[in-house]
Design a protein around this motif. Structure first.
Motif: not given
Length: 258
Positions: A63-81
């Motif tokens: 993600s570029a910019g203020t995307g921590e919420e999006a990244l945490r959701k992607a990790l919760a779904m199963g992304a490795d990093s």
């Protein structure tokens, strides 16, 4: 290191949030609830399914910019990093600047085999970023896909258009965008949610990805919003009653006077 399927994600204001603009006419993202863009959930799901169907890949959320919420959701779904590109100089970047930052961030991720994105973000609705990334990276882009699969170094997809469905394919590395007709996103389980809260997100500034501040940001944007007015409150429609002839006459009068 395993080849990577990189999924692009973005935090956007929640649908029910009251949105407003800053003094420079950029979207105020601090006074709203930010969530993972819904179309990105389909992109994450597609990336995860490809990994599950083909052993040997890792899924990286970017993600570029203020995307921590999006990244945490992607990790919760199963992304490795997850990787977040954050820099004050990025603020106000248009699609060209954002694509430039992302392609240079992608250059820091070893062996990117496939980039998966949603067809268009809900806050910008341009749908241009994947195509620009394809130009920057000199890679094929398979867009508006409702299904994707990998086979023998090829990515194969079904593109949905107004004229029907078309089977398309390209050699990897490549870029794919998916629509909301793709596989339905999974719900993160409790274990995934807790792991995502503790997961480390790699944070890169512009210097870390080799991007000059002179090439991004509001001052370098090719387009700029110079004024804005609030959308008027939607009024209730007028109901037309009576027999068919009366209704037709009233509709004709309405059209004439509009």
């Amino acid at each position: 290191m395993m080849p990577a399927i990189v999924v692009l994600v973005k935090s956007v204001p929640d649908t029910w949030s009251v949105k407003s603009l800053e003094a420079d006419f950029t979207l105020d993202r601090n006074s709203v609830d930010n969530v993972l863009d819904e179309i990105n959930e389909f992109a994450v799901e597609q990336a995860l399914r490809l990994k599950e169907a083909h052993a040997g890949y890792e899924v990286v959320a970017l993600s570029a910019g203020t995307g921590e919420e999006a990244l945490r959701k992607a990790l919760a779904m199963g992304a490795d990093s997850a990787v977040q590109v954050v820099d004050d100089a990025l603020a106000g970047s248009d699609v060209l600047g954002t694509a430039w930052a992302l392609t240079n961030a992608l250059n820091q991720i070893p062996d990117v085999a496939l980039i998966v994105a949603g067809v268009a973000s809900s806050d910008g609705a341009m749908g241009a970023l994947p195509g620009i990334l394809a130009e920057y990276r000199n890679q094929p882009a398979l867009t508006s896909c409702k299904s994707v699969e990998l086979a023998d170094g090829q990515v194969k997809a079904v593109r949905e258009t107004r004229d029907g469905d078309f089977a398309i394919e390209a050699a990897m590395p490549a870029i794919v965008t998916v629509t909301d007709k793709a596989d339905k996103p999974r719900y993160p389980n409790f274990k995934g949610i807790m792991a995502a809260k503790k997961a480390e997100i790699r944070v890169w500034d512009l210097a870390a990805i080799g991007v000059s501040a002179e090439n991004v940001g509001l001052e370098r944007a090719a387009t700029r919003v110079s004024t804005a007015v609030p959308r008027p409150t939607r009024s209730q429609g007028e109901m037309i009653y009576g027999d068919a002839q009366t209704q037709a006459e009233k509709i004709v009068d309405f059209i004439k006077n509009s």
